[in-house]
Design a protein around this motif. Structure first.
Motif, PDB file in Angstrom:
ATOM      1  N   GLY A 187      -9.624   5.255   9.878  1.00  0.00           N
ATOM      2  CA  GLY A 187      -9.758   3.880   9.432  1.00  0.00           C
ATOM      3  C   GLY A 187      -8.466   3.118   9.634  1.00  0.00           C
ATOM      4  N   PHE A 188      -8.585   1.850   9.980  1.00  0.00           N
ATOM      5  CA  PHE A 188      -7.415   0.997  10.200  1.00  0.00           C
ATOM      6  C   PHE A 188      -7.277  -0.036   9.099  1.00  0.00           C
ATOM      7  N   LEU A 189      -6.041  -0.264   8.685  1.00  0.00           N
ATOM      8  CA  LEU A 189      -5.712  -1.411   7.853  1.00  0.00           C
ATOM      9  C   LEU A 189      -5.461  -2.602   8.760  1.00  0.00           C
ATOM     10  N   ALA A 190      -5.718  -3.794   8.261  1.00  0.00           N
ATOM     11  CA  ALA A 190      -5.508  -5.025   9.029  1.00  0.00           C
ATOM     12  C   ALA A 190      -4.359  -5.801   8.408  1.00  0.00           C
ATOM     13  N   ALA A 191      -3.238  -5.874   9.128  1.00  0.00           N
ATOM     14  CA  ALA A 191      -2.077  -6.596   8.600  1.00  0.00           C
ATOM     15  C   ALA A 191      -2.203  -8.097   8.769  1.00  0.00           C
ATOM     16  N   GLY A 192      -3.103  -8.555   9.631  1.00  0.00           N
ATOM     17  CA  GLY A 192      -3.229  -9.971   9.927  1.00  0.00           C
ATOM     18  C   GLY A 192      -3.479 -10.816   8.697  1.00  0.00           C
ATOM     19  N   TYR A 193      -2.762 -11.933   8.593  1.00  0.00           N
ATOM     20  CA  TYR A 193      -2.870 -12.939   7.531  1.00  0.00           C
ATOM     21  C   TYR A 193      -2.262 -12.499   6.208  1.00  0.00           C
ATOM     22  N   LYS A 194      -1.828 -11.261   6.089  1.00  0.00           N
ATOM     23  CA  LYS A 194      -1.312 -10.766   4.808  1.00  0.00           C
ATOM     24  C   LYS A 194       0.207 -10.887   4.744  1.00  0.00           C
ATOM     25  N   ALA A 195       0.705 -11.106   3.525  1.00  0.00           N
ATOM     26  CA  ALA A 195       2.146 -11.104   3.308  1.00  0.00           C
ATOM     27  C   ALA A 195       2.687  -9.685   3.487  1.00  0.00           C
ATOM     28  N   PRO A 196       3.929  -9.547   3.932  1.00  0.00           N
ATOM     29  CA  PRO A 196       4.488  -8.215   4.147  1.00  0.00           C
ATOM     30  C   PRO A 196       4.411  -7.298   2.930  1.00  0.00           C
ATOM     31  N   ASP A 197       4.628  -7.836   1.721  1.00  0.00           N
ATOM     32  CA  ASP A 197       4.593  -6.958   0.557  1.00  0.00           C
ATOM     33  C   ASP A 197       3.190  -6.396   0.320  1.00  0.00           C
TER      34      ASP A 197
END
Length: 335
Positions: A34-44
Motif C-alpha cells: 500500500g502507498f501513502l499519498a503525500a500530495g496536498y499534505k503538510a510535511p508534519d
C-alpha cells in the motif's frame, strides 16, 4: 527491483483523502503493497503517517508530487477564473487569486522519506532531480517514477529510477504526463507496458484499467512485475473516500469517465458530471493553479453532498468496483 510481497499488487496512492494509513496497512497485512499519498499534505502530517507505517513493519511506499513551473502565459488562467465566477456564486464561495508558487513542499517530503528510509518512493508529474534520487537511494529507498509514454520512461531511467510505473490512459485520477496539452488518455495498459519494457531495462509496474483478475493477468502477461490499482480500492472499508463520491459510484447514475483539466489544470480521468461537461473544453493547462482555483467550489459541493461539481476521480474499470475490506478486494483481483 521486486516488491518482495506474495501478491504482485500495489494499492495506488490516491491524494485528497482516499489513501489512509489504514488502507496501506490493510494492503500490507494482506500480502500486497500500500502507498501513502503525500500530495496536498503538510510535511508534519506526512511524517506522522510515515512513522505509523514504519512502526508497523509492513511493506509500504510514499508518493510525492514533482513540482511544475507556472505556464508562461497566465492569460488563460485569468480568463478561466473569470469564467468560473457563476460556479462560485452557485455554491456561495469566493474564488481565490491565482496561486503560482506551490511546490507542495517537495524538498521537505523527500527529506522525510530519506530520513525514514521509506522502502518505496514514487514520483508523479515529472522527473525528480538527480540529487533527490541519489539522496533517496543512499538512504535505502527504491525510487519509482510514473511515466505515460516511452520518452518519459527513457528520461526516468536516465534520472536513476529503480523502476517505473507505466500509467495508461485508462487510469483514474491525474495523469502523470509531462505533456498535458496534448494528452488524450487513449493508451491501454498492456500496450504501454510492452512499449516501456522494450524501451528500458527496468522493472515496470502497470497502472490503469484494473478492475478484475483478468485485467491483472493481462498486465502481468505484457511484462509488468506488478499491477498498481487505485479505482478498485475507492470503496474499500479502509479508504478515506468522500461520502459523496462513494454514493456517486454506487448510484448507477454516473456511467462513463472522461479525461478533463476542468478541476486542476492537469489531465485527469473522472466520472463525467455536470462540471466536466461545462468546463472541460475551456479549462487551461495549469496545475496546481487551477486546483487551488476550484478548491472552494469542490469543497462546498462535497459539504452539500452534490456530486455534480466534484472531481469524481475514477478509471475505466469503475464499473467493476465493489465495496468491502481491502483483503476481499485483493482476493477478487488475484483470484
Amino acid at each position: 527491483m521486486v516488491l518482495g510481497v506474495p501478491r504482485p499488487i500495489v494499492v495506488a496512492p490516491m491524494a485528497g483523502g482516499p489513501s489512509t494509513t489504514e488502507l496501506a496497512m490493510a494492503a500490507g497485512t494482506a500480502g500486497a503493497v500500500g502507498f501513502l499519498a503525500a500530495g496536498y499534505k503538510a510535511p508534519d502530517a506526512v511524517a506522522r503517517e510515515v512513522a505509523e507505517l514504519r512502526t508497523s513493519r509492513l511493506p509500504y511506499g510514499l508518493n510525492i508530487f514533482v513540482p511544475s513551473s507556472p505556464p508562461a502565459d497566465l492569460a488563460p488562467l485569468r480568463e478561466y477564473r473569470r469564467a468560473l465566477e457563476p460556479e462560485a456564486q452557485r455554491y456561495g464561495v469566493d474564488l481565490p487569486q491565482l496561486r503560482l508558487d506551490d511546490d507542495d513542499n517537495f524538498t521537505a517530503k523527500v527529506e522525510i522519506a530519506a530520513a525514514a528510509a521509506v522502502p518505496l518512493v514514487s514520483f508523479t508529474f515529472g522527473m525528480p532531480e538527480a540529487s533527490a534520487v541519489q539522496a533517496l537511494r543512499s538512504a535505502g529507498c527504491a525510487v519509482l517514477v510514473t511515466v505515460t509514454d516511452v520518452e518519459e520512461a527513457r528520461r526516468a531511467a536516465a534520472a536513476g529510477a529503480d523502476a517505473l510505473i507505466a500509467q495508461a490512459g485508462s487510469a483514474g485520477g491525474h495523469s502523470a504526463t509531462t505533456s498535458p496539452a496534448g494528452y488524450d488518455g487513449s493508451s491501454t495498459t498492456p500496450e504501454l507496458v510492452r512499449d516501456v519494457v522494450a524501451a528500458v531495462g527496468l522493472p515496470v509496474v502497470a497502472a490503469g484499467g484494473t478492475g478484475t483478475a483478468a485485467d491483472v493477468r493481462r498486465a502481468l502477461a505484457a511484462g509488468a512485475v506488478a499491477v498498481q490499482a487505485g479505482t478498485a480500492f475507492l470503496l474499500a472499508d479502509e479508504a478515506g473516500t468522500r461520502p459523496a463520491q462513494r454514493q456517486a459510484m454506487l448510484s448507477g447514475r454516473f456511467t462513463e469517465t472522461v479525461v478533463t483539466r476542468a478541476f486542476t489544470g492537469q489531465p485527469a480521468r473522472a466520472l463525467r458530471n455536470r462540471f466536466t461537461d461545462a468546463w472541460s473544453a475551456s479549462a487551461p493547462v495549469g496545475y496546481p493553479a487551477v486546483h487551488h482555483l476550484t478548491a472552494p467550489i469542490r469543497a462546498a459541493a462535497a459539504e452539500r453532498g452534490d456530486p455534480d461539481a466534484l472531481n469524481l476521480w475514477a478509471g475505466t474499470a469503475h464499473r467493476d468496483v465493489r465495496p468491502g475490506p481491502v483483503a476481499e478486494i485483493l482476493s477478487r483481483l488475484d483470484g
